[in-house]
Design an enzyme around this catalytic site. Sequence first.
Site, PDB file in Angstrom:
ATOM      1  N   TYR A 119     -10.291  46.440 -97.901  1.00 20.47           N
ATOM      2  CA  TYR A 119      -8.854  46.827 -97.202  1.00 20.47           C
ATOM      3  C   TYR A 119      -8.786  47.760 -95.917  1.00 20.47           C
ATOM      4  CZ  TYR A 119      -3.924  48.107 -96.766  1.00 20.47           C
ATOM      5  OH  TYR A 119      -2.743  48.404 -96.161  1.00 20.47           O
TER       6      TYR A 119
ATOM      7  N   GLU B 177      -2.324  44.594 -91.418  1.00 21.29           N
ATOM      8  CA  GLU B 177      -2.730  44.739 -92.769  1.00 21.29           C
ATOM      9  C   GLU B 177      -3.877  43.737 -92.899  1.00 21.29           C
ATOM     10  OE1 GLU B 177      -0.964  46.313 -96.855  1.00 21.29           O
ATOM     11  OE2 GLU B 177      -0.377  44.354 -96.446  1.00 21.29           O
TER      12      GLU B 177
END
Length: 390
Positions: free
Chosen positions: A109, A197
């Site tokens: 991530y 993101e």
Amino acid sequence: MKIHEYQGKAILKEYGVAVPDGYPALSVKEALQAYEKLGGEIAVVKAQIHAGGRGKGGGVKIAKNRDEFEKYANDILGMNLITHQTGPEGKEVQRLLIEQGIDIARELYAGLVLDREKRKYAFMVSTKGGTEIEKVAAETPDKIVKEWIDPSIGLQEIQLQNLVNALGLQGDQAKNGINILKALWEVFIAKDCSLIEINPLVVTKADQVIALDAKVNFDDNGLFRHKDLMDLRDISEEDPAEVEASKYNLNYIKLDGNVGCMVNGAGLAMATMDIIKLYGGEPANFLDVGGVANAETVANGFKIILSDPNVKSIVINIFGGIVRGDRVAQGVIDAMETISVNVPVIVRLEGTNAKQAAELLNNSSLDFIVATSFADAAQKAVEAAKEIQQ
């Protein structure tokens, strides 16, 4: 402003971020054409909506052959996709992203956001990619590593190295990772982003680092510098009332309550919602009419608030600083004479010419509830909404 995954990936690709080969599709026919362009092998069918959690909701499927692919494309396109971010009402899938299958070894991530409390940018990474980052933050916060970036200095090489190390990238993976994270920062600053993101950021079995997903949001206040980005806006993904409000330069966000709020100034609007909750009510919206609360502005505000059938009362909370209170009061009177308002309206005006404003409202033939204080306005609005609800 939010954009779709495929649009975000196109921007990232311009800055050197590796992304899977893929094509958007507005129909099953276009999806099949995209499948053939990718070589007719394993392909991924991805719903394109402005919300996360699409995979868990059934909006992402891996097809191993053409028959599977066609079935998934038919199933997903047009479906009402419900995720933890759409709410129970869900969102209709009106477009797809068709991508090549990727041989994944690890899921990571990476994210960038403005930390308003620290007045710095937060660059976050985690080895727990592919899952809801909110859940990771709540249950295993130590799995999220952050670097705070001073806007006046920018991202430093040591910070990049720290982030790559936190992801456990080595050798060629580390080189690829540094390039991608640096590119994410460049996009964030160059495009005036409010959020980037990548979840997941994957490492392939060939040691490539690829952005398998992309969520890119832009700061509305910076869009005047990026007229080209406005072409990426998908109004069908936005709340109709919020779209309507933007036409009149009103800042409106729909909420789940039944007390409509019309306020001048974002800070006062937030305080108004807080005090409504304090008195046991629930705000139906955030609406900042800005510094010019004239008849036209107020009328448009009324129309937008009343488009929500859940609204049972409206509180108008205006502080007359730049704008005079008596002008606001006259604007409210004029607005209510031109449109039908069938719920109780509570008005609280303070500041410049507040006394004259109260006289105008009290002498009007219209049915206002004039509040004597901030607390009085909130309490009366909550009570009025409860009476209507019953």
